[in-house]
Enzyme design. Structure first.
Site, PDB file in Angstrom:
ATOM      1  CB  SER A  48      51.945  14.959  24.159  1.00 44.10           C
ATOM      2  OG  SER A  48      53.303  14.559  24.325  1.00 44.10           O
ATOM      3  CG  ASP A  49      52.585  13.381  17.629  1.00 47.87           C
ATOM      4  OD1 ASP A  49      53.640  12.728  17.743  1.00 47.87           O
ATOM      5  OD2 ASP A  49      51.956  13.470  16.559  1.00 47.87           O
ATOM      6  CD1 TRP A  50      58.855  11.327  20.698  1.00 45.36           C
ATOM      7  CD2 TRP A  50      56.703  10.805  20.861  1.00 45.36           C
ATOM      8  NE1 TRP A  50      58.763  10.117  21.353  1.00 45.36           N
ATOM      9  CE2 TRP A  50      57.460   9.768  21.470  1.00 45.36           C
ATOM     10  CE3 TRP A  50      55.310  10.698  20.855  1.00 45.36           C
ATOM     11  CZ2 TRP A  50      56.864   8.651  22.056  1.00 45.36           C
ATOM     12  CZ3 TRP A  50      54.718   9.590  21.435  1.00 45.36           C
ATOM     13  CH2 TRP A  50      55.491   8.583  22.022  1.00 45.36           C
ATOM     14  N   GLY A  51      56.655  16.190  21.308  1.00 43.70           N
ATOM     15  CA  GLY A  51      56.895  17.619  21.238  1.00 43.70           C
ATOM     16  C   GLY A  51      55.644  18.447  21.021  1.00 43.70           C
ATOM     17  CB  ALA A  52      52.156  17.620  20.496  1.00 41.33           C
TER      18      ALA A  52
END
Length: 461
Positions: free
Chosen positions: A269-273
């Site tokens: 995932s993108d960071w916090g996605a």
């Protein structure tokens, strides 16, 4: 003599019975434990990757498997998944990219939009190889790049990071970059998958798109990055696609990426996605970053409750192990060679890429190159002229050992030619720009000596 003969006969009969027992056990499919000095298959570098994974996976507990598929909060780096020290499984150590390593100082290569302007896949391969070497030199194994999103929106805050408005060009440059990085046994991460083209409300916006547009414009560069570039990692984006978050979108992660394109690597995932547990797990995302807010304890509970099959977890872990084995990370230590970072060779590659990325749109009157014997003065105007910007900032920020601003470079080359600098407006200030004084505005063909602007209005629009 008699006793000795009886002893030897007994030993022979015992040996025959033992061998017969082993034969029967083997025929029945019973696996016997290897000798104490015999290495398991997963530790054999010569064994096929698939066999190493098949040998190692059953040795992991469910808790260890769950740990591997998210970032390790204990490390407090927000850039590593969780290792399994008991079995010697190393972490995937990540670092931001894509046009250099975002750790301390490193070589700052031209940003993506400039790299694409070279139209030189082989040169971009050299750039990728240099970035791969510097990634390893920093003790990292995964670079978060390349960025291949399409330039759809002119105000897109990360357009400078990605390559082009054309999927074919973006794909060719991505292939060169990925092959270069992975030639060094580092991992390239193609991002942001998919249709991630604006920063405004990027965490909530839903891109409503039909299948043809998705396939013809927004996915081709990802497809060639996987099929031809062989990218070992992919990052799913923040936005939603037709109402479904990219990191829990089964259509793009499993149906297209894994089943149709045959992607063998990991999806992070993108960071916090990440926004869910069961949906995300079942859709095909493999690693939640930076931590395990949704794929840690919550996922462990879901598996134990029978809501997520353990086979789904096994697939994610198998992909992580595939990447680790593929780059030889299990069998070697990272060569942390500080001489690679910002080396003369890497600076030369960066310079070549910067030169080839320059595009001269117009040279009316053959003004360029400037003849220092004919020109008496040069005016340099603009807020960025005196600032050496090597990118657009954010997570792709790279800190070089030194910078040369356009103004400084012009001063050095001007010789005896007078150079005058005027910054004009402040590009970093709020929108309260200074108004141009009327005395500086003289209408064309004005004969009355008035100042200001002449306007024309048309009613036929």
């Amino acid at each position: 003599m008699g006793r000795r003969g009886v002893g030897r006969g007994f030993a022979k009969r015992y040996l025959v019975l033992s061998l017969s027992f082993l034969f029967v056990m083997a025929a029945a499919g019973v696996k016997l434990a290897p000798a104490a000095d015999e290495k398991p298959v997963y530790m054999d570098p010569s064994a096929p990757i698939e066999k190493r994974i098949a040998d190692l996976l059953p040795r992991l507990t469910l808790e260890e498997k769950i740990g591997m598929i998210h970032g390790d909060r204990k490390l407090n780096t927000a850039m590593d998944n969780t290792p399994v020290m008991r079995l010697g499984i190393p972490r995937l150590a990540m670092t931001d990219g894509p046009h250099g390593v975002r750790m301390d100082t490193s070589t700052a290569f031209p940003p993506g939009v400039s790299l694409a302007s070279t139209w030189n896949e082989n040169l971009i391969g050299q750039v990728g190889a240099a970035i791969g070497r510097e990634t390893l030199a920093k003790g990292r194994t995964v670079i978060l790049g390349p960025c291949v999103n399409i330039h759809r929106f002119p105000f897109g805050g990360r357009n400078f990071e990605s390559y082009s408005e054309d999927p074919y060009l973006a794909g060719r440059i991505a292939v060169g970059y990925i092959k270069g990085v992975q030639s060094q046994n580092a991992v390239a991460t193609v991002k942001h998958y998919a249709v991630n083209n604006q920063e405004h409300e990027r965490g909530t916006i839903s891109v409503e798109i039909d299948e043809r547009t998705l396939r013809e414009i927004y996915l081709p560069q990802f497809e060639v990055a996987v099929k031809e570039g062989g990218s070992l990692a992919l990052m799913c984006s923040y936005n939603r696609i037709n109402g479904v978050y990219a990191c829990e979108n089964k259509h793009i992660l499993t149906d297209i990426l894994k089943d149709e394109w045959g992607f063998k690597g990991v999806v992070m995932s993108d960071w916090g996605a990440t926004h869910s547990t069961i949906e995300t797990a079942m859709a095909g995302m493999d690693i939640e970053m930076p931590f395990g807010d949704y794929t840690g304890d919550k996922l462990l509970e879901a598996v134990k409750a029978g809501k997520v099959p353990e086979s789904v977890i096994d697939d994610k872990v198998s992909r992580i192990l595939y990447v680790i084995f593929k780059i030889g990370l299990f069998d070697r230590k990272i060569n942390i060679n500080g001489d690679w970072v910002d080396s003369p060779e890497h600076r030369a590659i960066a310079l070549d890429a910067a030169r080839e990325g320059i595009i001269l749109l117009k040279n009316k009157g053959d003004v360029l190159p400037i003849d220092r014997n004919k020109v008496k003065s040069i005016a340099v105007i603009g807020p960025n002229a005196a600032v050496a910007r090597v990118g657009g900032g954010g997570s792709s920020e790279v800190t070089p050992n030194y910078r040369v601003s356009p103004l400084e470079g012009i001063f050095k080359q001007a010789g005896n030619v007078k150079v005058t600098f005027e910054p004009g407006c402040d590009s970093m200030a709020p929108i309260d720009y200074e108004i141009i004084p009327a005395s500086s505005l003289i209408p064309e063909n004005d004969v009355g000596g008035d100042f200001g602007l002449r306007a024309e209005y048309f009613t036929n629009v």
